[in-house]
Design a protein around this motif. Sequence first.
Motif, PDB file in Angstrom:
ATOM      1  N   ASP A   1      32.764  32.665  80.768  1.00 19.71           N
ATOM      2  CA  ASP A   1      32.827  33.978  80.128  1.00 19.71           C
ATOM      3  C   ASP A   1      33.400  33.796  78.736  1.00 19.71           C
ATOM      4  O   ASP A   1      33.467  32.667  78.225  1.00 19.71           O
TER       5      ASP A   1
ATOM      6  N   SER B   1      32.467  32.953  90.970  1.00 22.74           N
ATOM      7  CA  SER B   1      31.970  33.985  90.078  1.00 22.74           C
ATOM      8  C   SER B   1      33.156  34.797  89.574  1.00 22.74           C
ATOM      9  O   SER B   1      34.266  34.692  90.125  1.00 22.74           O
ATOM     10  N   ILE B   2      32.932  35.586  88.547  1.00 26.13           N
ATOM     11  CA  ILE B   2      34.030  36.311  87.908  1.00 26.13           C
ATOM     12  C   ILE B   2      33.570  37.711  87.499  1.00 26.13           C
ATOM     13  O   ILE B   2      32.392  37.964  87.266  1.00 26.13           O
ATOM     14  N   THR B   3      34.541  38.615  87.425  1.00 18.35           N
ATOM     15  CA  THR B   3      34.349  39.925  86.817  1.00 18.35           C
ATOM     16  C   THR B   3      35.243  39.995  85.582  1.00 18.35           C
ATOM     17  O   THR B   3      35.830  38.993  85.162  1.00 18.35           O
ATOM     18  N   ASP B   4      35.378  41.182  85.031  1.00 15.66           N
ATOM     19  CA  ASP B   4      36.227  41.329  83.842  1.00 15.66           C
ATOM     20  C   ASP B   4      37.681  40.976  84.130  1.00 15.66           C
ATOM     21  O   ASP B   4      38.408  40.550  83.226  1.00 15.66           O
TER      22      ASP B   4
ATOM     23  N   VAL C   1      38.757  36.591  89.559  1.00 15.40           N
ATOM     24  CA  VAL C   1      38.031  35.354  89.842  1.00 15.40           C
ATOM     25  C   VAL C   1      37.794  35.301  91.347  1.00 15.40           C
ATOM     26  O   VAL C   1      38.713  35.540  92.140  1.00 15.40           O
TER      27      VAL C   1
ATOM     28  N   LYS D   1      42.618  37.007  86.787  1.00 19.63           N
ATOM     29  CA  LYS D   1      42.496  35.906  85.841  1.00 19.63           C
ATOM     30  C   LYS D   1      43.873  35.484  85.333  1.00 19.63           C
ATOM     31  O   LYS D   1      44.734  36.322  85.027  1.00 19.63           O
TER      32      LYS D   1
ATOM     33  N   THR E   1      26.142  34.985  86.745  1.00 19.55           N
ATOM     34  CA  THR E   1      26.661  35.437  85.455  1.00 19.55           C
ATOM     35  C   THR E   1      27.819  36.400  85.685  1.00 19.55           C
ATOM     36  O   THR E   1      27.880  37.068  86.726  1.00 19.55           O
ATOM     37  N   PRO E   2      28.738  36.515  84.746  1.00 19.73           N
ATOM     38  CA  PRO E   2      29.884  37.416  84.930  1.00 19.73           C
ATOM     39  C   PRO E   2      29.454  38.868  85.123  1.00 19.73           C
ATOM     40  O   PRO E   2      28.462  39.328  84.553  1.00 19.73           O
TER      41      PRO E   2
END
Length: 590
Positions: free
Chosen positions: A213, A262-265, A268, A294, A349-350
Amino acid sequence: MIKTRIIHKTPIIPFILLAVILLTGCGSEGQKTRKPAGDFSRGMLLSAEAIGSPSAAVNPEGDLIQVVIPGQNGETGNSFQYIRLDQEAGIVMDQELDLELAPYVRSPQVIAIGEELHLVWAARESTQENWELWHAIINADAEVTSTPKLVSMGTERVSQFEGTEDDQGNLTIVWEDGNANSLYFTRISKQGNLISPPKLMVAEGELPALIADQEGTHVAWMQGDQLFYSVIYEDTSFPLEGEALATIKVALGNRLDGPVISITDSQVYLFWSILRQTGLEAGTAITEYLVFPKSEMGQARRGLVTIFPVSEDFLQPYQGSLSLSQAVPAPPEDYLSTDHILNPQTLATPAQDVMLVAVSARQVNRLDFHMQIMVGIFEEGVYDSYVVGTRTTEISQNPSISLDAGGNLHLIWQEGFAGNRVFYATTAPIARERLDRVALGDFSTLIFSGGLEAITGILLFPFAFPWMAIGLVITIALRLARNDEDVTQPLSIALVVLALLSYQVSKLLFLPDILIYVPFSAWLDVPQGLGSVLRVGVPIIIIGLGIATAEWRRRHRNSVTSSLGYYMTAVIVDTVLTLSIYGVIFLGEY
């Protein structure tokens, strides 16, 4: 002279066989799976000759879906099949990529960067040589725009590998050296040029997973039974040491799938599954997750992805940011979950605030267990609910899940024990409306499966005698009291009506699911609007046909028709039709 009139009878059997063949042929072209409960569409067949796992990329608008499937070409050996779908799930392009592949290839992976597709795959010339990692670029017209180049060192044995687009629009690839149990990585520009040669990332590690990201590249890997995690920044020095997040015990003989990351805003996510093949738990599988904010690994929370064995019974309105109308709440207790959940795959993808994980889970379908694809939904780090992705009677496995900017889900998976068939399904309204249409080929299933099960249902006729019991008592008593009675007499009419009403009530008491089962839906995906019409109309038609047959018999008999004869004619026709259509309820549809 008497002339004999000869009537030529047209043989009907050849025409019936021809019609069945035509229907079957229509069904094989554009083959679809059954529609699952909820928002996912029917699955559309993309390939029936896959020899490995497919890889897909979906653009943010959701109108460009690109899939690469490994296959075989009878003339040149191995090949990569490129399929491009549009917003309506129509196949715009389906052709082999113009690549000279080695005799042995596996695990193609596509990463969309800009308007082009970066393709990475493992290859080797013979079984005595090591696996190598290769890279090429493909445009939307399936043209290979860069010369395939070797990106690994060529001396290591490439095992598992992953690729992702970094914050600068370049491609980062990490792979495991199976000989030294170490991890290497390299960077390739969006034009396909090598930015940095292969470099040691982790001195001792295996099973890498990564995603990038704006903050950096997030990497996870296994070292023994320890799960490690680290973030790569511009000034990061190598090799990485990482931080141990969890211990994953895998007993001898069991199999670990993952980890995937995978990650979000703000969060993790890490997922993995363990297939148990030994001991008392043999034949079961669990999928676990680890989630943390994060840069705050100390707040990591570990849990199980749980799924009901029968998910359709728990559908509820969905309240969230995804383009869904229904979802199944996560089981409140772990023991309520099915005992076989494995093969987690998450977003490549994030995402913003919602995370998805697709798994293969054991589900009950018509009183039997089948592996289906389920998609778990995480909201702000909490496993909230899931949706049903497939409804098949084959083994559905190796899912790939994507999410577009409109909140629509795109699912690709393999079906069958060998995974040769690849399917696509989506929740996007435009594509779903097209995929859910009843096709001519569906009627071949209705004819074959429905016909056989209709005959089986009719064979249950002896069990329907209790439905007729009260009416028989009424009509037999009338016959004994008045041996010369006629069904046209006022008293006889009243008692026949009473007998028929008792039959219908008894039928509903013994088979209450008639009120909720949509006729023919055991074999055919009936549109929602038509389902309500069939649910009401078919029972009325059955009743009408029974009475019409009895009335026709009365009108065409030379003798008087008794109430008993009239009643038996009506209920026998009614029972046969009911069992042929609704007898499937006994066979496990409900």
